[in-house]
Design a protein around this motif. Structure first.
Motif, PDB file in Angstrom:
ATOM      1  N   SER A 134       0.849  -1.196   0.000  1.00  0.00           N
ATOM      2  CA  SER A 134       0.000   0.000   0.000  1.00  0.00           C
ATOM      3  C   SER A 134       0.883   1.243   0.000  1.00  0.00           C
ATOM      4  O   SER A 134       0.619   2.190   0.739  1.00  0.00           O
ATOM      5  CB  SER A 134      -0.909  -0.019   1.240  1.00  0.00           C
ATOM      6  OG  SER A 134      -0.118  -0.115   2.415  1.00  0.00           O
ATOM      7  N   PHE A 139      -2.727   3.418  -4.927  1.00  0.00           N
ATOM      8  CA  PHE A 139      -3.391   3.280  -3.637  1.00  0.00           C
ATOM      9  C   PHE A 139      -3.957   4.625  -3.175  1.00  0.00           C
ATOM     10  O   PHE A 139      -5.111   4.715  -2.739  1.00  0.00           O
ATOM     11  CB  PHE A 139      -2.394   2.739  -2.602  1.00  0.00           C
ATOM     12  CG  PHE A 139      -2.912   2.754  -1.192  1.00  0.00           C
ATOM     13  CD1 PHE A 139      -4.000   1.982  -0.827  1.00  0.00           C
ATOM     14  CD2 PHE A 139      -2.304   3.547  -0.231  1.00  0.00           C
ATOM     15  CE1 PHE A 139      -4.481   1.995   0.483  1.00  0.00           C
ATOM     16  CE2 PHE A 139      -2.775   3.563   1.069  1.00  0.00           C
ATOM     17  CZ  PHE A 139      -3.870   2.785   1.424  1.00  0.00           C
ATOM     18  N   ASN A 142      -6.985   5.449  -5.223  1.00  0.00           N
ATOM     19  CA  ASN A 142      -8.164   4.666  -4.829  1.00  0.00           C
ATOM     20  C   ASN A 142      -8.817   5.242  -3.579  1.00  0.00           C
ATOM     21  O   ASN A 142     -10.047   5.341  -3.489  1.00  0.00           O
ATOM     22  CB  ASN A 142      -7.761   3.210  -4.564  1.00  0.00           C
ATOM     23  CG  ASN A 142      -7.368   2.478  -5.839  1.00  0.00           C
ATOM     24  OD1 ASN A 142      -7.664   2.930  -6.941  1.00  0.00           O
ATOM     25  ND2 ASN A 142      -6.690   1.353  -5.685  1.00  0.00           N
ATOM     26  N   ILE A 143      -7.984   5.628  -2.604  1.00  0.00           N
ATOM     27  CA  ILE A 143      -8.508   6.199  -1.362  1.00  0.00           C
ATOM     28  C   ILE A 143      -9.171   7.545  -1.623  1.00  0.00           C
ATOM     29  O   ILE A 143     -10.250   7.844  -1.092  1.00  0.00           O
ATOM     30  CB  ILE A 143      -7.383   6.360  -0.317  1.00  0.00           C
ATOM     31  CG1 ILE A 143      -6.823   4.996   0.093  1.00  0.00           C
ATOM     32  CG2 ILE A 143      -7.895   7.122   0.904  1.00  0.00           C
ATOM     33  CD1 ILE A 143      -7.829   4.055   0.707  1.00  0.00           C
ATOM     34  N   TYR A 146     -12.564   7.081  -3.063  1.00  0.00           N
ATOM     35  CA  TYR A 146     -13.517   6.648  -2.043  1.00  0.00           C
ATOM     36  C   TYR A 146     -13.980   7.832  -1.193  1.00  0.00           C
ATOM     37  O   TYR A 146     -15.151   7.910  -0.790  1.00  0.00           O
ATOM     38  CB  TYR A 146     -12.885   5.583  -1.152  1.00  0.00           C
ATOM     39  CG  TYR A 146     -13.728   5.210   0.055  1.00  0.00           C
ATOM     40  CD1 TYR A 146     -14.867   4.412  -0.090  1.00  0.00           C
ATOM     41  CD2 TYR A 146     -13.399   5.687   1.330  1.00  0.00           C
ATOM     42  CE1 TYR A 146     -15.651   4.091   1.011  1.00  0.00           C
ATOM     43  CE2 TYR A 146     -14.180   5.358   2.426  1.00  0.00           C
ATOM     44  CZ  TYR A 146     -15.301   4.564   2.262  1.00  0.00           C
ATOM     45  OH  TYR A 146     -16.082   4.252   3.344  1.00  0.00           O
ATOM     46  N   ALA A 172      -2.688  -3.210   0.665  1.00  0.00           N
ATOM     47  CA  ALA A 172      -3.644  -2.191   0.244  1.00  0.00           C
ATOM     48  C   ALA A 172      -5.065  -2.515   0.692  1.00  0.00           C
ATOM     49  O   ALA A 172      -5.814  -1.626   1.090  1.00  0.00           O
ATOM     50  CB  ALA A 172      -3.588  -2.042  -1.280  1.00  0.00           C
ATOM     51  N   GLU A 176      -7.213  -0.085   3.090  1.00  0.00           N
ATOM     52  CA  GLU A 176      -8.474   0.495   2.641  1.00  0.00           C
ATOM     53  C   GLU A 176      -9.590   0.200   3.647  1.00  0.00           C
ATOM     54  O   GLU A 176     -10.471   1.039   3.865  1.00  0.00           O
ATOM     55  CB  GLU A 176      -8.829  -0.045   1.249  1.00  0.00           C
ATOM     56  CG  GLU A 176      -7.922   0.511   0.149  1.00  0.00           C
ATOM     57  CD  GLU A 176      -8.254  -0.057  -1.216  1.00  0.00           C
ATOM     58  OE1 GLU A 176      -9.308  -0.694  -1.362  1.00  0.00           O
ATOM     59  OE2 GLU A 176      -7.438   0.131  -2.139  1.00  0.00           O
ATOM     60  N   THR A 177      -9.547  -0.973   4.259  1.00  0.00           N
ATOM     61  CA  THR A 177     -10.515  -1.306   5.306  1.00  0.00           C
ATOM     62  C   THR A 177     -10.349  -0.357   6.487  1.00  0.00           C
ATOM     63  O   THR A 177     -11.335   0.106   7.079  1.00  0.00           O
ATOM     64  CB  THR A 177     -10.329  -2.762   5.774  1.00  0.00           C
ATOM     65  OG1 THR A 177     -10.521  -3.642   4.669  1.00  0.00           O
ATOM     66  CG2 THR A 177     -11.326  -3.111   6.878  1.00  0.00           C
TER      67      THR A 177
END
Length: 283
Positions: A134, A139, A142-143, A146, A172, A176-177
């Motif tokens: 990550s 990465f 992607n965050i 979101y 990653a 992300e969780t």
């Protein structure tokens, strides 16, 4: 050398395609440049369109390009003259952007790579993160998606953080969780983004330490355009007592394409010189 000729470098990355047109006369000079986000388009088609746009904008045709060099996912560049490995192109491009550096840090979409170089951009040693970590630009993108941010916004948002919280996940998916849990706990967007930057920066600093990297060092690639990322790397380097001197450049994302264009010119001149020697020897 008085003859004027042109080279072009095309860097097909994980998220962006970068193209640079150079006048390679007495010394390489950037004439024009362009970057395009891949999105869901065919990278090969996007690449061809970028090349044609740069040529038409500068009243040139394909035959005017002495050497069209690809780097990155080079198979996507259908009209290339030759291909160069991305580590060598980022090394040479980094030296072009910031002469005198001893280390080039390629902060790309899929990994971070620290490269020791000499004054000519030759690779002396390197270390890189794994693609599954990550610690990549993809990465961060992607965050940000979101969180409802564009990748262009995350740098400025990160600078507004007050109490950043870093994700604990190593990969990653787990990270992300962690971010999803942070949102549910009411952690502010700036604090989440700054925490993500610090998480990636921690990997960068550890990579440089492992390489025994020498300053000054220049940051290249897409993440090097991110103000928040630059701040995080600098902060953690100082906290870890490393006396790293980081340099940035507004054209950092073009380092690979620049290096490809420069190495292309070098190879063109070398082949031209070898051909002249063969002709002279046959007389």
């Amino acid at each position: 050398m008085n003859d004027k000729f042109y080279t072009m470098g095309v860097d097909v990355g994980g998220s962006y395609i970068k193209a640079v047109l150079m006048n390679y006369s007495e010394k390489p000079e950037v004439i024009d440049k362009r970057t395009e986000k891949v999105r869901k388009r065919n990278p090969s088609v996007v690449t061809d369109e970028m090349i044609q746009l740069l040529l038409s904008k500068n009243n040139l045709v394909q035959d005017d390009i002495a050497y069209l060099a690809s780097t990155g996912e080079g198979e996507m560049v259908t009209k290339k003259t030759g291909h160069f490995y991305s580590m060598t192109t980022h090394a040479r491009g980094g030296i072009f952007l910031s002469p005198g550096v001893n280390t080039v840090v390629d902060m790309g979409a899929l990994f971070v790579r620290a490269i020791k170089v000499n004054e000519k951009g030759k690779v002396l040693d390197y270390k890189m993160t794994g693609q599954c970590a990550s610690g990549s630009g993809q990465f961060i993108e992607n965050i940000s998606r979101y969180l409802g941010l564009s990748i262009e916004e995350v740098g400025d948002v990160s600078l507004k953080a007050e109490t950043p919280e870093t994700p604990s996940g190593i990969c990653a998916v787990l990270a992300e969780t962690d971010v999803i849990n942070m949102v549910s706990r009411g952690i502010t967007t700036p604090d989440i983004i700054k925490g993500i930057h610090l998480s990636v920066a921690n990997r960068v600093v550890r990579l440089l330490s492992s390489l025994r990297a020498e300053s000054p060092m220049v940051l290249t690639g897409g993440m090097a355009m991110n103000k928040g990322m630059l701040q995080a790397v600098d902060e953690l380097a100082k906290e870890s007592k490393h006396e790293f001197e980081f340099r940035s450049h507004p054209d950092a994302i073009y380092a690979g394409a620049l290096g490809a264009a420069i190495w292309g010119g070098f190879r063109y001149l070398k082949l031209k010189d070898e051909n002249v020697k063969v002709v002279n020897a046959s007389r």
